[in-house]
Scaffold this active site. Structure first.
Site, PDB file in Angstrom:
ATOM      1  CE  LYS A   8       0.937   1.157   4.423  1.00 12.91           C
ATOM      2  NZ  LYS A   8       1.797   2.350   4.741  1.00 12.91           N
ATOM      3  CG  ASP A 132       0.160  -0.846   8.450  1.00 10.84           C
ATOM      4  OD1 ASP A 132       0.473  -1.796   9.185  1.00 10.84           O
ATOM      5  OD2 ASP A 132       0.954  -0.303   7.659  1.00 10.84           O
TER       6      ASP A 132
END
Length: 267
Positions: A8, A132
């Site tokens: 990401k 995350d």
């Protein structure tokens, strides 16, 4: 069973306040990109972990996939498995590679052993492994807040653009990144700024880590400048660095940069 955990990027990152638990409240946008690891899980006589590709720091027993296995096994009957991870996502790059591996591992175990876990429940497991990790359960663009583990879905589609990611030969630890940052309330929330046209992002959507990391790692600052010189509409360091991404309208010629850095194109 084989899955392909993807990285990401962080589009914007505001460090808002320090929390009593030692973490920080922040806001950022997580956006999935196409750089991928390869994760294979097979039933075995005993639990084991092995890796190939890029070297992974630390002992295998400390890998997040192993920690995720033990976490799931507390609540579910699981046989021993052999875990093989082929590492391709750069480490210490702000790309969430280890978190992606953990999130995809939870999803894989849920499918392989029919655990019946909902996406919400898998996110709960993932949150205990890292801030995350939970993002990779649904793996869709989100506005992230609090520790970066609470999400608000957003509509963000960059498929019409070319995203290029550049990895200089630098390493920035999470501890180094947070040590130099000064939390401050935001004037314009990223939740609103991300809805503006991409051409308006430069100078408005910022990464709070950049100022001190660019000071201490001028090579990273130079990479961002080069991406703009090559025509990027928007460029930024991802997360705590050291990778830098550029968003282009058309595929750029980055042959010069490829001579000095690891370059991923059309991610």
């Amino acid at each position: 069973m084989i899955v392909f955990p993807n990285a990401k990027i962080n589009i914007g990152l505001n460090i808002v306040a320090r929390r009593p638990d030692g973490y920080h409240d922040l806001e950022t946008v997580f956006y999935p990109v196409k750089i991928k690891d390869v994760l294979e899980v097979t039933e075995a006589d005993k639990l084991s972990f092995e890796s190939s590709g890029l070297d992974i720091p630390g002992a295998g027993v400390d890998n997040l996939c192993i920690k995720a296995y033990h976490l799931l096994k507390k609540d579910h009957h699981l046989p021993p498995v052999k875990i093989h991870l082929h590492k391709n996502i750069p480490i210490g790059a702000g790309l969430g590679g280890g978190s992606a591996d953990a999130g995809f591992f939870i999803r894989l175990m849920n499918d392989k052993f029919e655990l019946g876990l909902s996406a919400d429940r898998m996110e709960d497991y993932a949150r205990t492994l890292g801030a995350d990790c939970a993002f990779f359960i649904r793996n869709q663009p989100v506005f992230a807040f609090e520790k970066g583990d609470e999400f608000e879905p957003i509509t963000l589609d960059l498929s019409a653009y070319k995203i290029v990611l550049v990895m200089p030969d630098e390493h920035v630890s999470t501890a180094e990144a947070y040590r130099g940052v000064k939390p401050a309330p935001v004037r314009d929330s990223l939740y609103d700024l991300i809805k503006t046209p991409l051409t308006a992002w430069r100078g408005r959507i910022k990464n709070d880590f950049e100022s001190h990391i660019f000071r201490d790692h001028p090579v990273i600052r130079g990479v961002k400048a080069e991406l703009y010189e090559h025509g990027a509409v928007y460029a930024s360091m991802s997360g705590s660095g050291a990778s830098v991404f550029g968003i282009f309208k058309d595929t750029p010629n980055l042959d010069v940069m490829k001579e000095n850095y690891r370059v991923f194109e059309n991610v």
